[in-house]
Design a protein around this motif. Sequence first.
Motif, PDB file in Angstrom:
ATOM      1  N   GLY A 141      15.238  23.213  19.254  1.00  0.00           N
ATOM      2  CA  GLY A 141      15.519  24.381  18.430  1.00  0.00           C
ATOM      3  C   GLY A 141      16.636  24.178  17.432  1.00  0.00           C
ATOM      4  N   ASP A 142      17.426  23.118  17.607  1.00  0.00           N
ATOM      5  CA  ASP A 142      18.553  22.835  16.712  1.00  0.00           C
ATOM      6  C   ASP A 142      18.262  21.727  15.706  1.00  0.00           C
ATOM      7  N   LEU A 143      17.069  21.154  15.728  1.00  0.00           N
ATOM      8  CA  LEU A 143      16.756  20.015  14.864  1.00  0.00           C
ATOM      9  C   LEU A 143      16.901  20.333  13.382  1.00  0.00           C
ATOM     10  N   ASP A 144      16.629  21.580  12.978  1.00  0.00           N
ATOM     11  CA  ASP A 144      16.731  21.935  11.559  1.00  0.00           C
ATOM     12  C   ASP A 144      18.158  21.884  11.043  1.00  0.00           C
ATOM     13  N   ASP A 145      19.143  21.820  11.937  1.00  0.00           N
ATOM     14  CA  ASP A 145      20.545  21.714  11.530  1.00  0.00           C
ATOM     15  C   ASP A 145      20.938  20.280  11.174  1.00  0.00           C
ATOM     16  N   TYR A 146      20.010  19.342  11.313  1.00  0.00           N
ATOM     17  CA  TYR A 146      20.303  17.926  11.101  1.00  0.00           C
ATOM     18  C   TYR A 146      19.490  17.378   9.933  1.00  0.00           C
ATOM     19  N   ASP A 147      20.110  16.507   9.147  1.00  0.00           N
ATOM     20  CA  ASP A 147      19.428  15.823   8.045  1.00  0.00           C
ATOM     21  C   ASP A 147      18.663  14.656   8.652  1.00  0.00           C
ATOM     22  N   ILE A 148      17.368  14.854   8.850  1.00  0.00           N
ATOM     23  CA  ILE A 148      16.512  13.862   9.501  1.00  0.00           C
ATOM     24  C   ILE A 148      15.455  13.422   8.502  1.00  0.00           C
ATOM     25  N   HIS A 149      15.292  12.114   8.335  1.00  0.00           N
ATOM     26  CA  HIS A 149      14.317  11.575   7.390  1.00  0.00           C
ATOM     27  C   HIS A 149      12.913  12.073   7.749  1.00  0.00           C
ATOM     28  N   PRO A 150      12.049  12.325   6.729  1.00  0.00           N
ATOM     29  CA  PRO A 150      10.690  12.816   7.003  1.00  0.00           C
ATOM     30  C   PRO A 150       9.894  11.951   7.982  1.00  0.00           C
ATOM     31  N   SER A 151      10.070  10.636   7.951  1.00  0.00           N
ATOM     32  CA  SER A 151       9.315   9.781   8.884  1.00  0.00           C
ATOM     33  C   SER A 151       9.736  10.033  10.329  1.00  0.00           C
ATOM     34  N   MET A 152      11.023  10.287  10.540  1.00  0.00           N
ATOM     35  CA  MET A 152      11.514  10.600  11.886  1.00  0.00           C
ATOM     36  C   MET A 152      11.059  11.998  12.289  1.00  0.00           C
ATOM     37  N   ARG A 153      11.082  12.926  11.343  1.00  0.00           N
ATOM     38  CA  ARG A 153      10.609  14.293  11.631  1.00  0.00           C
ATOM     39  C   ARG A 153       9.138  14.266  12.060  1.00  0.00           C
ATOM     40  N   GLN A 154       8.351  13.395  11.427  1.00  0.00           N
ATOM     41  CA  GLN A 154       6.941  13.297  11.800  1.00  0.00           C
ATOM     42  C   GLN A 154       6.812  12.839  13.247  1.00  0.00           C
ATOM     43  N   GLN A 155       7.556  11.811  13.616  1.00  0.00           N
ATOM     44  CA  GLN A 155       7.471  11.293  14.980  1.00  0.00           C
ATOM     45  C   GLN A 155       7.948  12.331  15.993  1.00  0.00           C
TER      46      GLN A 155
END
Length: 155
Positions: free
Chosen positions: A128-142
């Motif tokens: 639920g807190d992932l949106d608070d982090y700058d995560i690359h799209p490829s990592m977000r996909q995984q």
Amino acid sequence: MGRVEYYDDPAAPAANALVPASNLLVTDDDGAILLQRRRDTGQWALPGGKQDIGESAADCAVRECLEETGIIAEVTDFLGVYSNPVHIVAYSDGEIRQQFEVAYIGRPIGGTPTINDEADGVCWVHPGDLDDYDIHPSMRQQIGDYLSGKYPYLS
């Protein structure tokens, strides 16, 4: 070594290498996901990296997790193969890689989150807190594939 990531960017340079790499998506008993903040890009990512000659892809994922986060983990499942030709990583030495990552799922069995030469931050993040982090799209996909419970195996 400097690194610039391009994702679906028409200005990206042409790839000249395809290098096998492995990631490990580690979750704790509370469902939090282990992330590391890369020193070279400043973005949060799953632990992972280039496979060495003589090791399996799964062993690579476990080694990279320990090196980048201080967490000893074991592989519990297979998430998928991610080889997106629009994800390009350019290095200062002239190598320009097309993404090729084998992603595994794991659980921690020891260690302590620790920063190092590659990661200036390591933490457990609840979904639920992932949106608070700058995560690359490829990592977000995984991560998204894992959270959906529908592992694509090939992407």
